[in-house]
Design a protein around this motif. Structure first.
Motif, PDB file in Angstrom:
ATOM      1  N   GLU A  67       0.833  -1.206   0.000  1.00  0.00           N
ATOM      2  CA  GLU A  67       0.000   0.000   0.000  1.00  0.00           C
ATOM      3  C   GLU A  67       0.867   1.255   0.000  1.00  0.00           C
ATOM      4  O   GLU A  67       0.580   2.221  -0.719  1.00  0.00           O
ATOM      5  CB  GLU A  67      -0.933   0.000   1.212  1.00  0.00           C
TER       6      GLU A  67
ATOM      7  N   SER B 273      -3.995   0.358   5.463  1.00  0.00           N
ATOM      8  CA  SER B 273      -5.251  -0.083   6.063  1.00  0.00           C
ATOM      9  C   SER B 273      -5.093  -0.228   7.571  1.00  0.00           C
ATOM     10  O   SER B 273      -3.984  -0.267   8.098  1.00  0.00           O
ATOM     11  CB  SER B 273      -5.697  -1.401   5.440  1.00  0.00           C
ATOM     12  N   ASP B 274      -6.208  -0.298   8.253  1.00  0.00           N
ATOM     13  CA  ASP B 274      -6.187  -0.445   9.706  1.00  0.00           C
ATOM     14  C   ASP B 274      -5.573  -1.790  10.088  1.00  0.00           C
ATOM     15  O   ASP B 274      -5.849  -2.812   9.453  1.00  0.00           O
ATOM     16  CB  ASP B 274      -7.604  -0.370  10.268  1.00  0.00           C
TER      17      ASP B 274
END
Length: 61
Positions: A26, A34-35
């Motif tokens: 990412e 992302s979390d």
């Protein structure tokens, strides 16, 4: 089930998503990470550092 995984050369360790690798990808793509998962182990586990012990695994270290 283990026999089917072995025939297909699928490894439980190396063929499941890893938060560490996903986050790295990412960042390389310029996306916001992302979390993280709730489990600290899942957050830090990197399958590239783990020897699964399967001689047939294609990603075995």
């Amino acid at each position: 089930m283990n026999l089917l995984r072995r025939i297909a050369r699928r490894c439980e360790t190396h063929d499941r998503p890893s938060y560490a690798i996903t986050t790295q990808l990412e960042r390389q793509l310029g996306m916001e990470p992302s979390d993280p998962p709730d489990s600290i182990v899942d957050q830090l586990a990197d399958p590239d550092l783990i020897d699964c012990g399967n001689a047939w695994c294609q990603r075995r270290r």
